[in-house]
Design a protein around this motif. Structure first.
Motif, PDB file in Angstrom:
ATOM      1  N   ASP A   1      10.363   8.655 -15.189  1.00 33.44           N
ATOM      2  CA  ASP A   1      11.446   9.357 -14.507  1.00 33.44           C
ATOM      3  C   ASP A   1      12.339   8.357 -13.771  1.00 33.44           C
ATOM      4  OD1 ASP A   1      12.584  10.900 -11.992  1.00 33.44           O
ATOM      5  OD2 ASP A   1      12.083  12.390 -13.517  1.00 33.44           O
ATOM      6  N   PRO A   2      13.652   8.500 -13.889  1.00 32.84           N
ATOM      7  CA  PRO A   2      14.569   7.561 -13.220  1.00 32.84           C
ATOM      8  C   PRO A   2      14.382   7.505 -11.700  1.00 32.84           C
ATOM      9  CG  PRO A   2      15.780   9.010 -14.708  1.00 32.84           C
ATOM     10  CD  PRO A   2      14.363   9.491 -14.685  1.00 32.84           C
ATOM     11  N   GLN A   3      13.854   8.565 -11.125  1.00 30.29           N
ATOM     12  CA  GLN A   3      13.668   8.623  -9.678  1.00 30.29           C
ATOM     13  C   GLN A   3      12.738   7.523  -9.162  1.00 30.29           C
ATOM     14  OE1 GLN A   3      12.243  12.419  -8.405  1.00 30.29           O
ATOM     15  NE2 GLN A   3      12.613  11.995  -6.262  1.00 30.29           N
ATOM     16  N   ILE A   4      11.796   7.079  -9.978  1.00 26.13           N
ATOM     17  CA  ILE A   4      10.821   6.112  -9.476  1.00 26.13           C
ATOM     18  C   ILE A   4      11.251   4.661  -9.681  1.00 26.13           C
ATOM     19  CG2 ILE A   4       8.927   7.736  -9.756  1.00 26.13           C
ATOM     20  CD1 ILE A   4       7.996   6.161 -12.164  1.00 26.13           C
ATOM     21  N   VAL A   5      12.398   4.446 -10.323  1.00 30.59           N
ATOM     22  CA  VAL A   5      12.849   3.076 -10.577  1.00 30.59           C
ATOM     23  C   VAL A   5      13.055   2.311  -9.266  1.00 30.59           C
ATOM     24  CG1 VAL A   5      14.750   1.696 -11.518  1.00 30.59           C
ATOM     25  CG2 VAL A   5      13.796   3.575 -12.838  1.00 30.59           C
ATOM     26  N   THR A   6      13.575   2.974  -8.248  1.00 29.53           N
ATOM     27  CA  THR A   6      13.780   2.305  -6.960  1.00 29.53           C
ATOM     28  C   THR A   6      12.450   1.872  -6.357  1.00 29.53           C
ATOM     29  OG1 THR A   6      15.794   3.560  -6.572  1.00 29.53           O
ATOM     30  CG2 THR A   6      14.758   2.550  -4.650  1.00 29.53           C
ATOM     31  N   VAL A   7      11.432   2.716  -6.471  1.00 29.03           N
ATOM     32  CA  VAL A   7      10.115   2.362  -5.941  1.00 29.03           C
ATOM     33  C   VAL A   7       9.559   1.162  -6.707  1.00 29.03           C
ATOM     34  CG1 VAL A   7       7.768   3.161  -5.475  1.00 29.03           C
ATOM     35  CG2 VAL A   7       9.684   4.735  -5.209  1.00 29.03           C
TER      36      VAL A   7
ATOM     37  N   GLY B   1       0.819  -1.214   0.000  1.00 31.34           N
ATOM     38  CA  GLY B   1       0.000   0.000   0.000  1.00 31.34           C
ATOM     39  C   GLY B   1       0.846   1.255   0.000  1.00 31.34           C
ATOM     40  N   ARG B   2       1.851   1.283   0.850  1.00 32.23           N
ATOM     41  CA  ARG B   2       2.735   2.454   0.919  1.00 32.23           C
ATOM     42  C   ARG B   2       3.527   2.632  -0.375  1.00 32.23           C
ATOM     43  NH1 ARG B   2       3.062   6.316   5.129  1.00 32.23           N
ATOM     44  NH2 ARG B   2       1.970   5.403   6.882  1.00 32.23           N
ATOM     45  N   LEU B   3       4.062   1.533  -0.874  1.00 31.99           N
ATOM     46  CA  LEU B   3       4.867   1.616  -2.089  1.00 31.99           C
ATOM     47  C   LEU B   3       4.019   2.011  -3.296  1.00 31.99           C
ATOM     48  CD1 LEU B   3       7.101  -1.491  -1.436  1.00 31.99           C
ATOM     49  CD2 LEU B   3       7.870   0.897  -1.476  1.00 31.99           C
TER      50      LEU B   3
ATOM     51  N   TYR C   1       4.712   9.832  -7.207  1.00 29.55           N
ATOM     52  CA  TYR C   1       5.843  10.181  -8.079  1.00 29.55           C
ATOM     53  C   TYR C   1       5.405  10.269  -9.538  1.00 29.55           C
ATOM     54  CZ  TYR C   1       9.764   9.849  -4.766  1.00 29.55           C
ATOM     55  OH  TYR C   1      10.662  10.067  -3.755  1.00 29.55           O
ATOM     56  N   GLU C   2       4.577   9.330  -9.992  1.00 24.06           N
ATOM     57  CA  GLU C   2       4.130   9.357 -11.390  1.00 24.06           C
ATOM     58  C   GLU C   2       3.380  10.650 -11.704  1.00 24.06           C
ATOM     59  OE1 GLU C   2       3.684   4.688 -12.600  1.00 24.06           O
ATOM     60  OE2 GLU C   2       2.008   5.632 -11.562  1.00 24.06           O
ATOM     61  N   GLN C   3       2.583  11.133 -10.752  1.00 24.76           N
ATOM     62  CA  GLN C   3       1.838  12.376 -10.978  1.00 24.76           C
ATOM     63  C   GLN C   3       2.761  13.594 -10.958  1.00 24.76           C
ATOM     64  OE1 GLN C   3      -1.776  12.834  -8.692  1.00 24.76           O
ATOM     65  NE2 GLN C   3      -2.063  10.619  -8.661  1.00 24.76           N
ATOM     66  N   ILE C   4       3.833  13.499 -10.182  1.00 26.96           N
ATOM     67  CA  ILE C   4       4.742  14.644 -10.057  1.00 26.96           C
ATOM     68  C   ILE C   4       5.757  14.683 -11.206  1.00 26.96           C
ATOM     69  CG2 ILE C   4       6.567  15.676  -8.646  1.00 26.96           C
ATOM     70  CD1 ILE C   4       5.112  14.509  -6.180  1.00 26.96           C
ATOM     71  N   VAL C   5       6.406  13.538 -11.482  1.00 26.87           N
ATOM     72  CA  VAL C   5       7.527  13.528 -12.437  1.00 26.87           C
ATOM     73  C   VAL C   5       7.258  12.723 -13.697  1.00 26.87           C
ATOM     74  CG1 VAL C   5       9.251  13.934 -10.647  1.00 26.87           C
ATOM     75  CG2 VAL C   5       8.701  11.590 -11.300  1.00 26.87           C
ATOM     76  N   GLY C   6       6.176  11.974 -13.740  1.00 24.33           N
ATOM     77  CA  GLY C   6       5.866  11.152 -14.903  1.00 24.33           C
ATOM     78  C   GLY C   6       6.318   9.716 -14.708  1.00 24.33           C
ATOM     79  N   PRO C   7       5.773   8.802 -15.509  1.00 28.42           N
ATOM     80  CA  PRO C   7       6.005   7.372 -15.288  1.00 28.42           C
ATOM     81  C   PRO C   7       7.398   6.879 -15.663  1.00 28.42           C
ATOM     82  CG  PRO C   7       4.673   7.706 -17.242  1.00 28.42           C
ATOM     83  CD  PRO C   7       4.834   9.054 -16.590  1.00 28.42           C
TER      84      PRO C   7
ATOM     85  N   GLN D   1      10.578  -2.095 -14.550  1.00 24.77           N
ATOM     86  CA  GLN D   1      11.845  -1.504 -14.120  1.00 24.77           C
ATOM     87  C   GLN D   1      12.894  -1.620 -15.225  1.00 24.77           C
ATOM     88  OE1 GLN D   1      13.623  -3.372 -10.684  1.00 24.77           O
ATOM     89  NE2 GLN D   1      15.471  -2.139 -10.833  1.00 24.77           N
ATOM     90  N   ARG D   2      12.994  -2.802 -15.821  1.00 24.31           N
ATOM     91  CA  ARG D   2      13.982  -3.027 -16.878  1.00 24.31           C
ATOM     92  C   ARG D   2      13.725  -2.094 -18.061  1.00 24.31           C
ATOM     93  NH1 ARG D   2      13.964  -4.424 -21.455  1.00 24.31           N
ATOM     94  NH2 ARG D   2      11.852  -5.247 -21.402  1.00 24.31           N
ATOM     95  N   ALA D   3      12.471  -1.967 -18.454  1.00 31.62           N
ATOM     96  CA  ALA D   3      12.132  -1.106 -19.587  1.00 31.62           C
ATOM     97  C   ALA D   3      12.460   0.356 -19.281  1.00 31.62           C
ATOM     98  CB  ALA D   3      10.646  -1.265 -19.942  1.00 31.62           C
ATOM     99  N   SER D   4      12.152   0.795 -18.080  1.00 26.27           N
ATOM    100  CA  SER D   4      12.436   2.177 -17.699  1.00 26.27           C
ATOM    101  C   SER D   4      13.943   2.436 -17.670  1.00 26.27           C
ATOM    102  CB  SER D   4      11.818   2.474 -16.334  1.00 26.27           C
ATOM    103  OG  SER D   4      12.084   3.795 -15.952  1.00 26.27           O
ATOM    104  N   GLU D   5      14.688   1.494 -17.114  1.00 24.95           N
ATOM    105  CA  GLU D   5      16.148   1.652 -17.066  1.00 24.95           C
ATOM    106  C   GLU D   5      16.745   1.636 -18.470  1.00 24.95           C
ATOM    107  OE1 GLU D   5      17.104  -0.352 -12.733  1.00 24.95           O
ATOM    108  OE2 GLU D   5      16.991  -1.633 -14.499  1.00 24.95           O
TER     109      GLU D   5
END
Length: 176
Positions: free
Chosen positions: A123-129, A106-108, A115-121, A153-157
């Motif tokens: 953004d490298p910042q959300i890969v850790t999440v 739930g938290r994650l 993060y998706e609403q702030i920086v977009g789906p 994650q793989r696709a984003s990276e």
């Protein structure tokens, strides 16, 4: 000479968690003494993750998470704020440490949505999440959902770092 916050960051990066904890606690109390809520929030958030995850004391880490949530409320931080998203992610991994997988998910998920609403789906910042969500799904035995998140994650990276990056290779290892 470094301030307590900076000394805590350096110690944490070096894996000197006891020293980092001491420095962040000093930064928190010093910030509280002068009503520097932003600094107190940052220190409490670091202590949530550091103590709860890295040092394996999830109850203490979650207590620091509650302090950070109180500071967010006192500061009137809006729901769509990076600090709130980051804290949700930190509390999520500490809940994983306690094997409270539903609460962790739930938290994650809330962190990711923020993060998706702030920086977009992408953004490298959300890969850790995304990685932590994949791990939480795996930990609770939902391998299909875990695979979906690791693939994301793989696709984003690959998109942000290139298909031959070390991060992409490590994520491929998680998928295999």
């Amino acid at each position: 000479e470094l301030g307590e916050r900076e000394a805590g960051l350096v110690a944490a990066q070096r894996g000197e968690f006891v020293d980092a904890r001491r420095e962040f606690e000093a930064a928190f109390h010093g910030a509280g003494a002068v009503a520097a809520d932003n600094l107190a929030l940052e220190a409490a958030q670091w202590l949530c993750f550091l103590v709860g995850w890295e040092m394996g004391e999830p109850e203490v880490g979650l207590a620091w998470g509650r302090v950070a949530e109180m500071l967010l409320a006192r500061m009137h931080v809006v729901p769509l704020d990076r600090r709130r998203a980051a804290l949700d992610a930190d509390i999520g991994v500490v809940l994983m440490r306690k094997d409270e997988n539903e609460a962790a998910l739930g938290r994650l998920q809330r962190s990711l949505a923020t993060y998706e609403q702030i920086v977009g789906p992408d953004d490298p910042q959300i890969v850790t999440v995304i990685n932590n969500l994949a791990s939480a799904h795996f930990q609770r035995g939902d391998y299909e959902a875990s695979l979906v998140m690791f693939e994301r994650q793989r696709a984003s990276e690959a998109k942000t770092l290139g298909p031959e990056s070390v991060s992409v290779a490590l994520t491929r290892g998680n998928i295999a």
